[in-house]
Scaffold this motif. Structure first.
Motif, PDB file in Angstrom:
ATOM      1  N   LYS A 109       0.810  -1.310   0.005  1.00 30.67           N
ATOM      2  CA  LYS A 109       0.054  -0.039   0.119  1.00 30.67           C
ATOM      3  C   LYS A 109       0.880   1.256  -0.127  1.00 30.67           C
ATOM      4  CE  LYS A 109      -3.767  -1.696   2.676  1.00 30.67           C
ATOM      5  NZ  LYS A 109      -4.755  -1.876   3.992  1.00 30.67           N
ATOM      6  N   LEU A 110       2.055   1.240   0.846  1.00 24.94           N
ATOM      7  CA  LEU A 110       2.821   2.463   1.073  1.00 24.94           C
ATOM      8  C   LEU A 110       3.542   2.710  -0.295  1.00 24.94           C
ATOM      9  CD1 LEU A 110       4.340   2.203   4.402  1.00 24.94           C
ATOM     10  CD2 LEU A 110       2.597   3.732   3.628  1.00 24.94           C
ATOM     11  N   ALA A 111       3.905   1.548  -1.166  1.00 20.67           N
ATOM     12  CA  ALA A 111       4.636   1.776  -2.200  1.00 20.67           C
ATOM     13  C   ALA A 111       3.596   2.529  -3.400  1.00 20.67           C
ATOM     14  CB  ALA A 111       4.938   0.372  -2.746  1.00 20.67           C
ATOM     15  N   ASP A 112       2.432   1.910  -3.311  1.00 20.95           N
ATOM     16  CA  ASP A 112       1.395   2.553  -4.388  1.00 20.95           C
ATOM     17  C   ASP A 112       1.255   3.967  -3.858  1.00 20.95           C
ATOM     18  OD1 ASP A 112      -0.210   2.190  -6.352  1.00 20.95           O
ATOM     19  OD2 ASP A 112      -1.977   2.009  -4.993  1.00 20.95           O
ATOM     20  N   HIS A 113       1.099   4.213  -2.775  1.00 17.89           N
ATOM     21  CA  HIS A 113       0.847   5.391  -2.008  1.00 17.89           C
ATOM     22  C   HIS A 113       1.747   6.638  -2.414  1.00 17.89           C
ATOM     23  CE1 HIS A 113      -0.495   8.655   1.002  1.00 17.89           C
ATOM     24  NE2 HIS A 113       0.867   8.671   1.196  1.00 17.89           N
ATOM     25  N   TYR A 114       3.142   6.227  -2.071  1.00 18.79           N
ATOM     26  CA  TYR A 114       4.235   7.138  -2.302  1.00 18.79           C
ATOM     27  C   TYR A 114       4.302   7.355  -3.910  1.00 18.79           C
ATOM     28  CZ  TYR A 114       5.342   7.576   2.648  1.00 18.79           C
ATOM     29  OH  TYR A 114       5.033   7.893   3.969  1.00 18.79           O
ATOM     30  N   VAL A 241       3.263   4.756  14.162  1.00 17.14           N
ATOM     31  CA  VAL A 241       2.601   3.602  14.302  1.00 17.14           C
ATOM     32  C   VAL A 241       1.609   3.608  12.685  1.00 17.14           C
ATOM     33  CG1 VAL A 241       0.382   2.530  15.203  1.00 17.14           C
ATOM     34  CG2 VAL A 241       2.237   2.858  16.570  1.00 17.14           C
ATOM     35  N   ILE A 242       1.333   2.379  12.378  1.00 10.84           N
ATOM     36  CA  ILE A 242       0.463   2.335  11.141  1.00 10.84           C
ATOM     37  C   ILE A 242      -0.518   1.545  11.810  1.00 10.84           C
ATOM     38  CG2 ILE A 242       0.049   1.438   8.761  1.00 10.84           C
ATOM     39  CD1 ILE A 242       2.790   2.408   8.122  1.00 10.84           C
ATOM     40  N   LEU A 243      -1.812   1.748  11.873  1.00 16.57           N
ATOM     41  CA  LEU A 243      -2.838   1.051  12.500  1.00 16.57           C
ATOM     42  C   LEU A 243      -3.769   0.353  11.283  1.00 16.57           C
ATOM     43  CD1 LEU A 243      -4.120   0.395  15.183  1.00 16.57           C
ATOM     44  CD2 LEU A 243      -5.866   2.162  14.563  1.00 16.57           C
ATOM     45  N   THR A 244      -3.760  -1.103  11.083  1.00 14.75           N
ATOM     46  CA  THR A 244      -4.260  -1.714  10.082  1.00 14.75           C
ATOM     47  C   THR A 244      -5.701  -2.225  10.771  1.00 14.75           C
ATOM     48  OG1 THR A 244      -3.428  -3.668  11.005  1.00 14.75           O
ATOM     49  CG2 THR A 244      -2.330  -2.402   9.188  1.00 14.75           C
ATOM     50  N   LYS A 245      -6.535  -2.434   9.746  1.00 16.94           N
ATOM     51  CA  LYS A 245      -7.806  -3.178   9.934  1.00 16.94           C
ATOM     52  C   LYS A 245      -8.844  -2.292  10.753  1.00 16.94           C
ATOM     53  CE  LYS A 245      -5.225  -7.597   9.783  1.00 16.94           C
ATOM     54  NZ  LYS A 245      -4.968  -8.687  10.140  1.00 16.94           N
ATOM     55  N   TYR A 246      -8.615  -1.039  10.732  1.00 15.33           N
ATOM     56  CA  TYR A 246      -9.501  -0.287  11.130  1.00 15.33           C
ATOM     57  C   TYR A 246     -10.972  -0.313  10.774  1.00 15.33           C
ATOM     58  CZ  TYR A 246     -11.436   4.110  13.293  1.00 15.33           C
ATOM     59  OH  TYR A 246     -12.031   5.019  13.940  1.00 15.33           O
ATOM     60  N   ASP A 247     -11.215  -0.940   9.463  1.00 13.98           N
ATOM     61  CA  ASP A 247     -12.425  -1.251   9.085  1.00 13.98           C
ATOM     62  C   ASP A 247     -13.220  -2.327   9.924  1.00 13.98           C
ATOM     63  OD1 ASP A 247     -10.100  -2.515   7.848  1.00 13.98           O
ATOM     64  OD2 ASP A 247     -11.585  -3.795   6.938  1.00 13.98           O
ATOM     65  N   SER A 248     -12.339  -3.123  10.561  1.00 13.64           N
ATOM     66  CA  SER A 248     -13.053  -4.245  11.345  1.00 13.64           C
ATOM     67  C   SER A 248     -13.087  -4.062  12.762  1.00 13.64           C
ATOM     68  CB  SER A 248     -12.119  -5.456  11.060  1.00 13.64           C
ATOM     69  OG  SER A 248     -11.893  -5.814   9.616  1.00 13.64           O
ATOM     70  N   VAL A 266       0.070   7.836  15.540  1.00 15.19           N
ATOM     71  CA  VAL A 266      -0.195   6.855  14.467  1.00 15.19           C
ATOM     72  C   VAL A 266      -0.077   8.002  13.334  1.00 15.19           C
ATOM     73  CG1 VAL A 266      -2.269   5.824  13.549  1.00 15.19           C
ATOM     74  CG2 VAL A 266      -2.037   5.580  15.783  1.00 15.19           C
ATOM     75  N   VAL A 267       0.441   7.235  12.209  1.00 12.12           N
ATOM     76  CA  VAL A 267       1.018   8.155  10.943  1.00 12.12           C
ATOM     77  C   VAL A 267       0.044   7.590   9.749  1.00 12.12           C
ATOM     78  CG1 VAL A 267       2.634   8.596   9.437  1.00 12.12           C
ATOM     79  CG2 VAL A 267       3.391   8.267  11.762  1.00 12.12           C
ATOM     80  N   PHE A 268      -0.367   6.264   9.722  1.00 11.38           N
ATOM     81  CA  PHE A 268      -1.174   6.091   8.619  1.00 11.38           C
ATOM     82  C   PHE A 268      -2.430   5.142   9.241  1.00 11.38           C
ATOM     83  CE2 PHE A 268       2.497   6.747   5.989  1.00 11.38           C
ATOM     84  CZ  PHE A 268       1.957   7.528   4.933  1.00 11.38           C
ATOM     85  N   LEU A 269      -3.602   5.437   8.515  1.00  9.18           N
ATOM     86  CA  LEU A 269      -4.760   4.439   9.066  1.00  9.18           C
ATOM     87  C   LEU A 269      -5.099   3.491   8.052  1.00  9.18           C
ATOM     88  CD1 LEU A 269      -6.339   4.298  11.678  1.00  9.18           C
ATOM     89  CD2 LEU A 269      -7.903   5.931  10.660  1.00  9.18           C
ATOM     90  N   CYS A 270      -5.259   2.154   8.194  1.00 12.21           N
ATOM     91  CA  CYS A 270      -5.725   1.150   7.017  1.00 12.21           C
ATOM     92  C   CYS A 270      -7.035   0.785   7.291  1.00 12.21           C
ATOM     93  CB  CYS A 270      -4.677   0.227   7.077  1.00 12.21           C
ATOM     94  SG  CYS A 270      -2.902   0.686   6.208  1.00 12.21           S
ATOM     95  N   GLY A 276      -5.604   1.058  -2.264  1.00 13.13           N
ATOM     96  CA  GLY A 276      -5.985   2.489  -1.899  1.00 13.13           C
ATOM     97  C   GLY A 276      -6.422   2.639  -0.544  1.00 13.13           C
ATOM     98  N   ASP A 277      -6.566   1.346   0.433  1.00 13.17           N
ATOM     99  CA  ASP A 277      -7.181   1.578   1.614  1.00 13.17           C
ATOM    100  C   ASP A 277      -6.255   1.960   2.684  1.00 13.17           C
ATOM    101  OD1 ASP A 277      -9.721   0.606   0.688  1.00 13.17           O
ATOM    102  OD2 ASP A 277      -9.136  -1.446   1.095  1.00 13.17           O
ATOM    103  N   ILE A 278      -5.612   2.990   2.249  1.00 14.07           N
ATOM    104  CA  ILE A 278      -4.570   3.760   3.444  1.00 14.07           C
ATOM    105  C   ILE A 278      -4.607   5.255   3.358  1.00 14.07           C
ATOM    106  CG2 ILE A 278      -2.690   3.552   1.938  1.00 14.07           C
ATOM    107  CD1 ILE A 278      -0.752   2.872   4.355  1.00 14.07           C
ATOM    108  N   ALA A 279      -4.529   5.763   4.391  1.00 13.21           N
ATOM    109  CA  ALA A 279      -4.778   7.466   4.348  1.00 13.21           C
ATOM    110  C   ALA A 279      -3.703   7.845   5.500  1.00 13.21           C
ATOM    111  CB  ALA A 279      -5.893   7.829   4.561  1.00 13.21           C
ATOM    112  N   PRO A 280      -3.183   9.098   5.378  1.00 11.93           N
ATOM    113  CA  PRO A 280      -2.591   9.715   6.464  1.00 11.93           C
ATOM    114  C   PRO A 280      -3.545   9.774   7.855  1.00 11.93           C
ATOM    115  CG  PRO A 280      -2.063  10.921   4.453  1.00 11.93           C
ATOM    116  CD  PRO A 280      -3.031   9.754   4.108  1.00 11.93           C
TER     117      PRO A 280
END
Ligand SMILES: Nc1nc2c(ncn2[C@@H]2O[C@H](COP(=O)(O)OP(=O)(O)OP(=O)(O)O)[C@@H](O)[C@H]2O)c(=O)[nH]1
Ligand SMILES: [Mg+2]
Length: 294
Positions: A109-114, A241-248, A266-270, A276-280
């Motif tokens: 995700k980060l590769a795609d984002h940057y 921190v990158i926090l993942t699975k915030y959707d769940s 926290v720097v990114f939220l997934c 595309g499911d990542i945002a600052p």
């Protein structure tokens, strides 16, 4: 809006007055939302003081004041480091975290984002050499994204993989390395030693590059994430921190403890499995969401 925000909204329901009892109940509710007991108590006390001082009398206004206090806690961990890279400088991002939290997916995700947002030319480093399938997994992401992957054999030295990725970047192959790592070792002390070694090697090799360490945490694990964060913080001092699975996740109070108790922003939220499911991370918005205002 997540389920906990709904609960909080109902709790402060329309027409509810602000009794002593309400602030006591609020402490319990915050604990349900993954706040630590001490942090929950502090916050409820603070809210009571603010309500008294500002003559707030409705539940609705108290909830707004709560959102302000929540945002304050998050901003205490430092200015929102929104993940922007220093322009024109090579960067190495190391992803750390226990198994299954979403490190490999986040690397992609980060590769795609940057690449999309900062016009970077990323290279993925297959630093998880512990699990055989991990190398294939990151190679598949690389193929899908059209991003180069530097990998060694299963069982190889992860620091050496990342070292090679830096060589590739220095030879003009890109301007950003995103390194995956293994989330498990035979024992906790072996994991910590391994992390420290990788960190030492990269710090040396990074030289003038920006070297950024992100701890990946799974929102679903609630307070367990805090115990993990403490181990990683003590071993390698992650930058955030990158926090993942915030959707769940139905709660999310851990983020406040990370900031308040461990000084980890926290720097990114997934929020899903797609690239595309990542945002600052936006502290203000997160606080408002938590309080059910948005
Ligand atoms: N719903 C949801 N699932 C996610 C998110 N991020 C990752 N996942 C899923 O979580 C699972 C584990 O992700 P990985 O990226 O393999 O996790 P890892 O930390 O690399 O795992 P190990 O290599 O085993 O340590 C996969 O099924 C991912 O699709 C997210 O933000 N939301
Ligand atoms: Mg992985």
């Amino acid at each position: 809006m997540n389920l906990f925000a709904d609960k909080l909204k109902n709790f402060f329901g329309i027409g509810r007055g602000l009794s002593e009892e309400l602030f006591e109940e609020l402490t319990d509710l915050l604990v349900e939302g993954d706040f630590g007991p001490a942090g929950a108590y502090r916050l409820a006390e603070k809210l009571r003081d603010v309500c008294k001082k500002e003559k707030i009398s409705s539940g609705e206004d108290a909830r707004r004041a709560l959102a302000d206090l929540l945002a304050e806690i998050l901003l205490k961990a430092g200015p929102a480091p929104n993940g922007t890279l220093e322009p024109g400088k090579l960067a190495i991002i190391l992803l750390l975290g226990v198994n299954g939290v979403g490190k490999t997916t986040t690397a992609a995700k980060l590769a795609d984002h940057y690449r999309a947002l900062e016009k970077r030319r990323p290279i993925l480093a297959a630093g998880d050499t512990f699990r055989a399938a991990a190398i294939d997994q990151i190679k598949i992401h690389g193929e899908r994204l059209g991003v180069r992957v530097v990998a060694h054999q299963h069982g190889g030295d992860p620091a050496a993989v990342i070292y090679d990725a830096v060589e590739a970047v220095n030879a003009g192959g890109g301007d950003l390395i995103i390194a995956d790592t293994a989330g498990r070792m035979h024992t906790k002390s072996a994991l910590v030693e391994e992390l420290k070694k990788i960190d030492r090697v990269i710090a040396l090799k990074a030289g003038e590059c920006s070297y950024i360490k992100y701890l990946v945490l799974d929102a679903v694990t609630g307070r367990n994430a805090l115990a993990q964060a403490e181990i990683f913080r003590d071993a390698v001092s992650p930058d955030g921190v990158i926090l993942t699975k915030y959707d769940s996740s139905a709660r999310g109070g851990t983020v406040f403890s990370l900031a308040e108790d461990l000084g980890l922003p926290v720097v990114f939220l997934c929020t899903g499995e797609k690239y595309g499911d990542i945002a600052p991370f936006d502290p203000r918005r997160y606080a408002e969401e938590f309080a059910g205002l948005v």
